[in-house]
Every structure is written in C-alpha cells, then in structure tokens.
Write a protein that holds these residues in place. Structure first.
Motif, mmCIF file in Angstrom:
data_model
loop_
_atom_site.group_PDB
_atom_site.id
_atom_site.type_symbol
_atom_site.label_atom_id
_atom_site.label_comp_id
_atom_site.label_asym_id
_atom_site.label_seq_id
_atom_site.Cartn_x
_atom_site.Cartn_y
_atom_site.Cartn_z
ATOM 1 N N SER A 99 0.757 -0.986 0.000
ATOM 2 C CA SER A 99 0.115 -0.114 -0.046
ATOM 3 C C SER A 99 0.898 1.129 -0.016
ATOM 4 O O SER A 99 2.319 1.242 0.123
ATOM 5 C CB SER A 99 -0.919 -0.016 1.334
ATOM 6 O OG SER A 99 -0.314 0.195 2.346
ATOM 7 N N SER A 100 0.198 2.418 -0.398
ATOM 8 C CA SER A 100 1.143 3.543 -0.546
ATOM 9 C C SER A 100 1.993 4.078 0.761
ATOM 10 O O SER A 100 2.928 4.842 0.452
ATOM 11 C CB SER A 100 0.129 4.719 -0.877
ATOM 12 O OG SER A 100 -0.786 5.154 0.401
ATOM 13 N N GLU A 101 1.386 3.558 1.899
ATOM 14 C CA GLU A 101 2.307 3.984 3.239
ATOM 15 C C GLU A 101 2.847 2.679 3.808
ATOM 16 O O GLU A 101 3.218 2.844 4.996
ATOM 17 C CB GLU A 101 1.125 4.672 4.412
ATOM 18 C CG GLU A 101 0.683 5.947 3.618
ATOM 19 C CD GLU A 101 -0.217 6.865 4.477
ATOM 20 O OE1 GLU A 101 -0.655 6.207 5.569
ATOM 21 O OE2 GLU A 101 -0.966 7.727 4.284
ATOM 22 N N SER A 102 2.841 1.596 3.203
ATOM 23 C CA SER A 102 3.396 0.469 4.156
ATOM 24 C C SER A 102 5.035 0.184 3.595
ATOM 25 O O SER A 102 5.235 0.749 2.807
ATOM 26 C CB SER A 102 2.741 -0.802 3.345
ATOM 27 O OG SER A 102 3.146 -2.289 3.899
ATOM 28 N N PHE A 103 5.637 -0.510 4.480
ATOM 29 C CA PHE A 103 6.964 -0.588 4.504
ATOM 30 C C PHE A 103 7.026 -2.028 3.824
ATOM 31 O O PHE A 103 8.156 -2.462 3.758
ATOM 32 C CB PHE A 103 7.706 -0.577 5.806
ATOM 33 C CG PHE A 103 7.836 0.753 6.234
ATOM 34 C CD1 PHE A 103 8.796 1.682 5.655
ATOM 35 C CD2 PHE A 103 6.998 1.399 7.273
ATOM 36 C CE1 PHE A 103 8.846 3.241 5.999
ATOM 37 C CE2 PHE A 103 6.916 2.656 7.689
ATOM 38 C CZ PHE A 103 7.881 3.358 7.360
ATOM 39 N N GLU A 104 5.926 -2.786 3.937
ATOM 40 C CA GLU A 104 5.939 -4.007 3.271
ATOM 41 C C GLU A 104 5.859 -4.313 1.672
ATOM 42 O O GLU A 104 5.005 -3.341 1.276
ATOM 43 C CB GLU A 104 4.827 -4.914 3.762
ATOM 44 C CG GLU A 104 4.927 -6.487 3.415
ATOM 45 C CD GLU A 104 3.460 -7.424 3.757
ATOM 46 O OE1 GLU A 104 3.426 -8.477 3.551
ATOM 47 O OE2 GLU A 104 3.034 -6.734 4.912
ATOM 48 N N SER A 105 6.723 -4.895 1.078
ATOM 49 C CA SER A 105 6.858 -4.987 -0.453
ATOM 50 C C SER A 105 5.814 -6.095 -0.852
ATOM 51 O O SER A 105 5.709 -7.277 -0.422
ATOM 52 C CB SER A 105 8.205 -5.270 -1.000
ATOM 53 O OG SER A 105 9.142 -4.225 -0.458
ATOM 54 N N ARG A 106 5.342 -5.841 -2.218
ATOM 55 C CA ARG A 106 4.714 -7.038 -2.855
ATOM 56 C C ARG A 106 5.497 -8.135 -3.083
ATOM 57 O O ARG A 106 5.326 -9.171 -2.959
ATOM 58 C CB ARG A 106 4.154 -6.489 -4.432
ATOM 59 C CG ARG A 106 2.823 -5.497 -4.091
ATOM 60 C CD ARG A 106 2.260 -5.034 -5.515
ATOM 61 N NE ARG A 106 1.252 -4.372 -4.959
ATOM 62 C CZ ARG A 106 0.514 -3.435 -6.214
ATOM 63 N NH1 ARG A 106 1.153 -3.181 -7.371
ATOM 64 N NH2 ARG A 106 -0.424 -2.869 -5.830
ATOM 65 N N LYS A 107 6.957 -7.672 -3.542
ATOM 66 C CA LYS A 107 7.908 -8.777 -3.739
ATOM 67 C C LYS A 107 9.452 -8.137 -3.567
ATOM 68 O O LYS A 107 9.667 -7.441 -4.544
ATOM 69 C CB LYS A 107 7.940 -9.462 -5.206
ATOM 70 C CG LYS A 107 8.950 -10.552 -5.376
ATOM 71 C CD LYS A 107 8.750 -11.359 -6.693
ATOM 72 C CE LYS A 107 9.891 -12.180 -7.106
ATOM 73 N NZ LYS A 107 9.879 -13.264 -6.173
ATOM 74 N N ALA A 108 9.936 -8.209 -2.344
ATOM 75 C CA ALA A 108 11.233 -7.317 -2.232
ATOM 76 C C ALA A 108 12.315 -8.098 -2.957
ATOM 77 O O ALA A 108 12.179 -9.329 -3.501
ATOM 78 C CB ALA A 108 11.642 -7.952 -0.615
#
Length: 342
Positions: A283-292
C-alpha cells in the motif's frame, strides 16, 4: 457604541464598502484562522474585514459567520459546527466531522482552487485537487478541532508531536501571564490566519504543480509496462516522480488484477546519475513490499553485489530488500527482471 434598535433588522457593517466576516473573539484555533483566510480568497469575500465577537447582535450584522453562532446554514452564510446535532462531513468517502475550516473548504474550496490556478470551475483538475487537499491537509484540522482521535483503538504513540499546524496556531495565543486585551489577541489572530493560509496555499501550489502532473506520467508508465518486460510487472520512469499514490489509485480505476500488478519500478536516482529499482509496497504507506528484492542480495554493496547477482554496475540493495541501485538504467532493469524470477 450606538445602541441597536431591536425593532429593525441590524444593518450590515461596512468599512469602506467591504464585507465583514464574523468569528468569535478570545482564544483562537486553527480552523477559524484558516477559514477566514480561505474566505478572503473568494470573489465574494476578497479583502473582507473581520469582526471577532460572540455578541449575536453584532454577528447578525456580518455578511458571513464562521465558528460561532450555533448555526450551519449555507443560505444564511452561517458556518458553525459546535451546536448539538451537528454531524456534517465532507463526503466522497470521508467521515470526519467538519470544523469551520472543513465547512468553508467544502463550500468554497473549488472556487478558491479555480481562482488561484486560473482554471474553469468544471476543469477535472479542480475536483482532483479539491479532494486531495482535503485528504492531505484539511481533514486533520477538522479531526483535531473536533477532538477526534487519530488512533481509534487507543494505541498510545511513543512520542508527542506539537509541530502540526493546529499546534503552531495555538502557540500564537497569548500565554496566561501575557496581555489578553482584544487588540493584542486580534493582532495574534491575524498572524495565525496568515500562517495557516500560507501553508494552505503552499500545499495547493505543490499539488497543482508537482503532484497532479505526475498522475499522467504514472499512467503512461503503467500503460507501457509490457513493452518494458513481457510480464508487465515492471514500470520504467525516465525521471524521478512521486509515483506510489498515483499507482494505487490507477490500479483501482483501471481494475488491474492482482496477478498483473507491477512489482518493481525503475527510475533515475535524483542528482547522482545512477538508477534505482524499487519494490512496489503493498500500500502507499506500507513498508512491506509486494515482492522484495532477493534475500541473497540484501545488505551487500558494489563489486560484491555485482558478483553475487551476476549483474554489472550494482551499487547496493537495502537490508530489507525494498530498494536497490545500479550505475545504469539497463543494470537496474536487469536487477528487476532477475528478481522477478527468484
């Protein structure tokens, strides 16, 4: 002051033919300080005088009243939010109760934006900016003034912040042991209104000149992503732009399915001449990536990273894998393509 004849409706006060904005006296807050400034950006209330009082007979002489009077009625130009039963919200998905700033912005915001940017009121840019400024600037002022917690689950923040606009306006009020006469506090209110207004116009300037033009560039990148890589999971930007929020909004607008959503963006690193590959967050404010970026690359730099990845010109990959760098566009693109397969 001459007595007011109660048998006749009071006449509107005028100073050299100017209209009068009424608001309460005493301690001021950010919402009415900004509301007054915004009204002075409209055609009807440009350069209007301000009368600060709680006397209803004086308020009745004003052309428009904000944040006092216990009445919300657009037809009467009365915009208070303190009365029992008031629950007006901005709409368009926003549910925060409005303060006087939100009320004035809801009714006059489109005109203010079109005036400042010299656009017609029906220009789609006006609507986009009107909604964006509420989301990013006005809504917080509404929430703070109405005592609406930002943490509905009572999560306690680790530190206090008193640097927001509402706090800075509050600090302009005289302290308990400083003069509190009407002349002093009215002068401080003028400073507060100017402070809030300049920040509002600064945001409008940024969103109109920088944020909004980026929308079309993100749309173009999203549309051309299959030409960058057949998977359609990599977007290439030829200049650095604020892409995250636009990307998520466009994915919704265009109904991009999850299996076709981009995983990486490629763009030039500002000022260095190098290139970045960044994993798209969930999401735009998340630190988690869809695929790091791949775990074996993380926290490694320069020649060692080039050796481990097998890609020339590598500079770094962040320890969390959300971003990395390469000396060339082709190198950054190759990092993204290999990451897709790992």
């Amino acid at each position: 002051m001459a007595a007011i004849d109660a048998s006749h409706p009071p006449k509107k006060q005028r100073t050299e033919g100017l209209k009068v904005i009424g608001t309460h006296n005493g301690t001021f807050h950010c919402d009415e300080a900004l509301a007054v400034y915004m009204l002075r950006l409209t055609k009807a209330y440009r350069d209007a005088d301000v009368k600060r009082t709680r006397d209803p007979t004086i308020l009745d002489t004003c052309d428009i009243v904000v944040d006092v009077g216990a009445v919300y009625d657009e037809s009467k130009q009365r915009f208070d939010h303190h009365q029992r039963g008031f629950g007006e919200v901005f709409g368009h998905g926003f549910t925060t109760k409005l303060s006087s700033a939100g009320l004035i912005y809801k009714h006059f915001g489109r005109e203010i934006i079109s005036n400042k940017l010299q656009l017609t009121p029906d220009d789609p840019k006006v609507e986009s900016l009107w909604l964006k400024l509420y989301k990013e600037f006005i809504e917080a002022l509404d929430g703070i003034d109405n005592g609406i917690t930002q943490y509905p689950n009572d999560i306690q923040p680790k530190y206090r912040s008193r640097t927001d606009l509402s706090s800075r306006v509050s600090w302009l009020n005289p302290a308990w042991n400083e003069p509190f006469d009407s002349q002093t506090i009215d002068a401080q209110f003028s400073k507060a209104s100017q402070l809030a207004g300049e920040e509002f116009l600064g945001r409008l300037n940024y969103y109109s000149r920088s944020w909004l033009p980026a929308h079309d560039l993100v749309l173009d990148g999203l549309s051309r992503r299959v030409s960058v890589d057949p998977s359609g999971r990599i977007i290439l930007f030829n200049l650095f732009i604020p892409w995250k929020e636009h990307l998520f909004e466009l994915e919704v607008e265009l109904a991009v399915p999850a299996h076709a959503q981009p995983l990486y963006t490629i763009y030039p690193d500002e000022g260095s001449g190098n290139w970045r590959v960044q994993a798209v967050p969930v999401s735009s404010e998340s630190f988690e990536s869809r695929k790091a970026l791949p775990e074996p690359w993380r926290g490694i730099r320069d020649e060692e990273l080039s050796r481990v990845s097998g890609i020339e010109g590598c500079i770094f990959v962040h320890a969390s894998g959300f971003t990395g760098g390469n000396k060339t566009k082709d190198g950054a693109l190759e990092m993204a393509k290999r990451a897709l397969k790992m």
